[in-house]
Design an enzyme around this catalytic site. Sequence first.
Site, PDB file in Angstrom:
ATOM      1  CB  ILE A 296      57.621 -34.142  15.488  1.00  0.00           C
ATOM      2  CG1 ILE A 296      58.369 -34.136  15.100  1.00  0.00           C
ATOM      3  CG2 ILE A 296      57.599 -35.033  17.022  1.00  0.00           C
ATOM      4  CD1 ILE A 296      58.606 -31.803  16.343  1.00  0.00           C
TER       5      ILE A 296
ATOM      6  CG  ASP B 129      46.714 -40.963  10.651  1.00  0.00           C
ATOM      7  OD1 ASP B 129      46.257 -39.637  10.982  1.00  0.00           O
ATOM      8  OD2 ASP B 129      47.724 -41.160  10.115  1.00  0.00           O
TER       9      ASP B 129
ATOM     10  CG  MET C  40      52.119 -42.698  20.191  1.00  0.00           C
ATOM     11  SD  MET C  40      53.475 -43.170  19.062  1.00  0.00           S
ATOM     12  CE  MET C  40      54.822 -42.244  18.915  1.00  0.00           C
TER      13      MET C  40
ATOM     14  N   PRO D 214       0.603  -1.232  -0.363  1.00  0.00           N
ATOM     15  CG  PRO D 214      -0.301  -1.509   1.949  1.00  0.00           C
ATOM     16  CD  PRO D 214       0.685  -1.782   1.034  1.00  0.00           C
TER      17      PRO D 214
ATOM     18  N   GLY E  91      48.223 -36.265  12.196  1.00  0.00           N
ATOM     19  CA  GLY E  91      48.007 -35.569  13.275  1.00  0.00           C
ATOM     20  C   GLY E  91      49.684 -34.835  13.756  1.00  0.00           C
ATOM     21  N   GLY E  92      49.676 -33.147  14.456  1.00  0.00           N
ATOM     22  CA  GLY E  92      50.922 -32.689  14.912  1.00  0.00           C
ATOM     23  C   GLY E  92      51.576 -32.686  13.336  1.00  0.00           C
ATOM     24  CG  ASP E  93      56.637 -31.515  12.123  1.00  0.00           C
ATOM     25  OD1 ASP E  93      56.703 -30.550  11.972  1.00  0.00           O
ATOM     26  OD2 ASP E  93      56.961 -32.695  11.828  1.00  0.00           O
TER      27      ASP E  93
ATOM     28  CE  LYS F  58      46.478 -48.758  15.407  1.00  0.00           C
ATOM     29  NZ  LYS F  58      47.519 -48.903  17.021  1.00  0.00           N
TER      30      LYS F  58
ATOM     31  N   PRO G 245      47.446 -30.199  16.047  1.00  0.00           N
ATOM     32  CG  PRO G 245      48.004 -29.046  17.917  1.00  0.00           C
ATOM     33  CD  PRO G 245      48.155 -29.334  16.495  1.00  0.00           C
TER      34      PRO G 245
ATOM     35  CB  THR H 117      55.195 -30.747  17.250  1.00  0.00           C
ATOM     36  OG1 THR H 117      55.093 -32.658  17.853  1.00  0.00           O
ATOM     37  CG2 THR H 117      55.792 -29.845  17.977  1.00  0.00           C
TER      38      THR H 117
HETATM   39  N1  SAH Z   1      53.385 -36.354  14.054  1.00  0.00           N
HETATM   40  C1  SAH Z   1      52.352 -36.480  15.767  1.00  0.00           C
HETATM   41  C2  SAH Z   1      52.768 -37.021  17.161  1.00  0.00           C
HETATM   42  C3  SAH Z   1      52.531 -38.976  16.430  1.00  0.00           C
HETATM   43  S1  SAH Z   1      52.051 -39.400  18.340  1.00  0.00           S
HETATM   44  C4  SAH Z   1      52.578 -34.427  16.241  1.00  0.00           C
HETATM   45  O1  SAH Z   1      53.396 -34.198  15.909  1.00  0.00           O
HETATM   46  O2  SAH Z   1      52.483 -34.577  17.321  1.00  0.00           O
HETATM   47  C5  SAH Z   1      51.005 -39.733  18.718  1.00  0.00           C
HETATM   48  C6  SAH Z   1      50.936 -38.808  19.963  1.00  0.00           C
HETATM   49  O3  SAH Z   1      50.547 -37.788  20.006  1.00  0.00           O
HETATM   50  C7  SAH Z   1      49.826 -39.543  21.306  1.00  0.00           C
HETATM   51  O4  SAH Z   1      49.439 -40.679  21.311  1.00  0.00           O
HETATM   52  C8  SAH Z   1      49.504 -38.351  21.941  1.00  0.00           C
HETATM   53  O5  SAH Z   1      50.438 -38.913  22.875  1.00  0.00           O
HETATM   54  C9  SAH Z   1      50.164 -36.724  21.026  1.00  0.00           C
HETATM   55  N2  SAH Z   1      49.039 -36.074  20.771  1.00  0.00           N
HETATM   56  C10 SAH Z   1      48.837 -35.767  19.863  1.00  0.00           C
HETATM   57  N3  SAH Z   1      47.690 -35.003  19.108  1.00  0.00           N
HETATM   58  C11 SAH Z   1      47.285 -34.991  20.328  1.00  0.00           C
HETATM   59  C12 SAH Z   1      46.691 -33.907  20.577  1.00  0.00           C
HETATM   60  N4  SAH Z   1      45.568 -33.980  20.289  1.00  0.00           N
HETATM   61  N5  SAH Z   1      46.736 -33.846  22.505  1.00  0.00           N
HETATM   62  C13 SAH Z   1      46.997 -35.022  23.299  1.00  0.00           C
HETATM   63  N6  SAH Z   1      48.378 -35.555  22.088  1.00  0.00           N
HETATM   64  C14 SAH Z   1      48.146 -35.421  20.838  1.00  0.00           C
END
Ligand code: SAH
Length: 463
Positions: free
Chosen positions: A308, A250, A385, A43, A303-305, A272, A227, A333
């Site tokens: 390492i 992984d 680990m 309107p 995961g991480g580096d 795993k 991480p 890492t």
């Molecule tokens: N390449 C990876 C390590 C692989 S070995 C890095 O650089 O971090 C796997 C181990 O890393 C695990 O058993 C644990 O001890 C550690 N880890 C990896 N991510 C983690 C997280 N978010 N919190 C705590 N521990 C972690």
Amino acid sequence: MDFLPIFFDLKGQSCLVVGGGDVALRKADLLVRSGARLRVVSPELCPDLNALIKENDGEYHRAVYSADYLDGVALVIAATDNVDVNISVSEDAKQKKLPVNVVDNPALSTFIVPAVIDRSPIVIAVSSGGQSPVLARLLRGKIESVIPASYGRLGELVGGFRDQVKARFKTINERRGFWEKVLQGPVAEMVFSGKDDKAEALLNEALASADPHEYQAGEVYLVGGGPGDPDLLTFKALRLMQQADVVVYDRLVSAGVLDLCRRDADRIYVGKARKNHALPQEEINLLLVKLAKEGKRVLRLKGGDPFIFGRGGEEIDQLMAEGVPFQVVPGITSASGCAAYAGIPLTHRDFAQSVRFVTGHLRDHTCDLPWRELVHTQQTLVIYMGLISLPLISQGLIENGMSPDMPIALVEKGTQPEQRVITGTLATISQLAEQAELKPPTLIIVGEVVSLRDKFDWYGADH
Ligand code: SAH
């Protein structure tokens, strides 16, 4: 995803806007920009909307809404502050199977209008699924500021070359390889710096001199995903994640990180799953080689580096042996990530002048760690680990001279929203870990620096 983002071709089609105020104006403006023909029913009309309709040859009906106005339209937007009218528009449109949006009311809508970043022909749409339009708008602001306006011109330039490139390169892989190189190289740079003629000349040259075979070879990107917190990825990791055709990942890769990989990339899990066995390392190595030899860009995401405790060395060894090109991208890492998010500096002038990364994965569960080297004053130990062997590790350290009162921290799922940190001493930690039912991945930090956490805990703490 609650809504499927799609882009609607509305050129030359009538679209109905019900309402005549500022909100209606904004929606009408979007419709006009996408080439739609406006039909507005209300309107009253604000002057700017009146002008927009006139400038674009739209229809204006000074009237109260009725279902007749839906005839012949492709899409409807209700932008009134009258709830009854909005409900009628929604019901009538749904009956006619017309897409309908009622502004700020997802429940009455069959589509929602996103916040738009217009770099035509590049258009980016941001939506919060109706949960928080303000958040979507703020995000749009951020994206606006990082995407130069010249992206639109780049889109137009390469759009003009599509047919030629299609004729030159037979397979999708080759075409994609060519475009990725062009769009990340000097051609794009020239457009961004305003030298469009030069860009066009370079693109012509690149096309004339391109060798299709160059784009057939696959490659492996061995990338550290950090991480868990996706914000800790590097720019390079993100860029390669966005262009890989297949992702081999992984258990340690967090869902948030995996989510940032290219949507249509194939994902292959090789970690795993509870009791199931992981793919043996040799098979992973062979899988990477096979995928790359099929011409794919393979993202090996870890995961991480990757260098390492990541078996990165074994994987690239195989790639080198088979002549597969690869790149390695470091990641944060877990020692760095967990320490930072737990508020534990790994070195500190008063407490630790060195830090040592150790694996606690003990062969056959026997204590074959170099204990003597581990028991040092002014040294921080980071044990990867090590959760399962924690009782053996603390016992071994004590037996080899470390004080039972030495502070120790366990960081479970570090840097992620579910992060838990348990602190204690070598003497008490095994029991505390058991009580807390900690699960992998958990990282162990041993040393005086752990005591600093009381003061420096910032992540997840209430400030
Ligand atoms: N390449 C990876 C390590 C692989 S070995 C890095 O650089 O971090 C796997 C181990 O890393 C695990 O058993 C644990 O001890 C550690 N880890 C990896 N991510 C983690 C997280 N978010 N919190 C705590 N521990 C972690």
